[in-house]
Write a protein that holds these residues in place. Structure first.
Motif, PDB file in Angstrom:
ATOM      1  N   GLY A   9       5.459   5.727  -6.482  1.00 55.53           N
ATOM      2  CA  GLY A   9       4.727   5.650  -7.734  1.00 55.53           C
ATOM      3  C   GLY A   9       5.110   6.807  -8.626  1.00 55.53           C
ATOM      4  N   GLU A 196      -0.350   2.597  -8.979  1.00 55.67           N
ATOM      5  CA  GLU A 196      -0.230   2.515 -10.429  1.00 55.67           C
ATOM      6  C   GLU A 196      -1.577   2.808 -11.069  1.00 55.67           C
ATOM      7  N   TRP A 284       1.517  -3.341  -4.956  1.00 54.57           N
ATOM      8  CA  TRP A 284       0.942  -2.381  -5.886  1.00 54.57           C
ATOM      9  C   TRP A 284      -0.578  -2.337  -5.786  1.00 54.57           C
TER      10      TRP A 284
END
Length: 318
Positions: A9, A196, A284
């Motif tokens: 990330g 994220e 994610w």
């Protein structure tokens, strides 16, 4: 096939904290996936995990090089693959965590860095052009030929610029095309966690992190390295260091240096997002400072992914 948990990330998103939390649950050992944390005395600017944060968990690929020593993705690959094997042999599962995409991908997909030897004549020609025309001309040429690769290389990193141009001149393939040819099958049974965050929130996090680094003594850290004679080393081209050196030289004021560091960090985070979204098969998870904690979901997903090998892992809940 050996097992690996991977956490990727952008900068400042919370990868280090998650790696510690997961390591406590799965009795893991942690391998840094950051190309700059290998350097000694470069702690604050690289966001290096502190002794307290480690919580007694073994960490690898941190503080193994002096700032003036060369280091490459090929060397990183060899060392990390050795650690992955050793950790698995102890019936622990390694966690590879960081934001240096090429380094992590080279480990997972076993890039062959050795089979593409340099064309010495082309390399010398490019080095001659470097002296005569300057790095900016060569970098722009690379950007025209292989924009994807150029975005991964700092314009002052003349070694990597020359290498990418040499590969193209020698083979007719861009470095990006060359890498894609080598990413066909994984080297490990791995689960990749991507963190994220809302873009505006992340940028605020980055700005706050830079302010925190300044308070922790980043200026003093860079000044110490500068006085040690490391200013022109490749390690000092990293974000967090190259922005401060002009201030130490009296070329800009401190506020300008700090704002430049924040801007470059935000741009780097954007490039990291783009790279990871396009290059790797990642699950994610969205996090937020307001309290959205995906840890329980991540633990469940990791358990499910490695369910067939859990009887071989030394596993416990914290």
């Amino acid at each position: 096939m050996n097992n690996v948990i991977v956490i990727v990330g952008p900068t400042a998103v919370g990868k280090t904290k998650l790696s510690i939390d997961l390591a406590k649950v799965f009795r893991s050992e942690i391998i840094s996936g950051d190309s700059m944390q290998v350097y000694q005395s470069m702690d604050i600017g690289t966001g290096k995990v502190t002794a307290t944060e480690k919580a007694g968990i073994p960490h690898y690929m941190i503080d193994i090089k002096r700032p003036d020593e060369p280091f490459s993705a090929a060397e990183y690959q060899v060392l990390v693959q050795t650690y992955i094997q050793e950790i698995n042999q102890k019936n622990h599962i390694p966690i590879l965590v960081g934001g240096s995409g090429l380094y992590i991908q080279s480990v997972l997909y076993d890039y062959d860095f050795s089979n593409r030897k340099r064309n010495i004549e082309i390399t010398k020609m490019l080095e001659k052009r470097l002296k005569e025309e300057g790095i900016d001309v060569l970098y722009e040429e690379l950007n025209h030929i292989d924009k994807e690769q150029a975005e991964k290389i700092h314009p002052n990193n003349y070694r990597r610029v020359i290498r990418a141009l040499e590969v193209y001149e020698s083979t007719g393939l861009t470095m990006s095309e060359y890498h894609k040819q080598q990413t066909t099958s994984p080297n490990y049974n791995h689960f990749i966690i991507g963190l994220e965050m809302d873009r505006k929130t992340l940028y605020n996090q980055i700005n706050n992190r830079v302010d925190s680094m300044i308070q922790q003594g980043l200026i003093h850290e860079v000044e110490h390295l500068y006085k040690q004679g490391y200013a022109d080393c490749q390690s000092m081209k990293a974000i967090g260091y190259k922005e401060i050196i002009p201030y130490l030289k009296g070329e800009i004021d401190l506020d300008t240096a700090i704002e430049t560091l924040k801007r470059n960090s935000r741009r780097y985070a954007k490039r990291q997002y783009t790279w990871f979204k396009n290059k790797m098969d990642i699950k994610w998870y969205t996090i937020s400072p307001e309290g959205n904690n995906p840890l329980p979901e991540i633990i469940q997903d990791v358990e499910q992914f490695f369910s067939e090998t859990y009887n071989k892992l030394c596993y416990k809940r914290s």
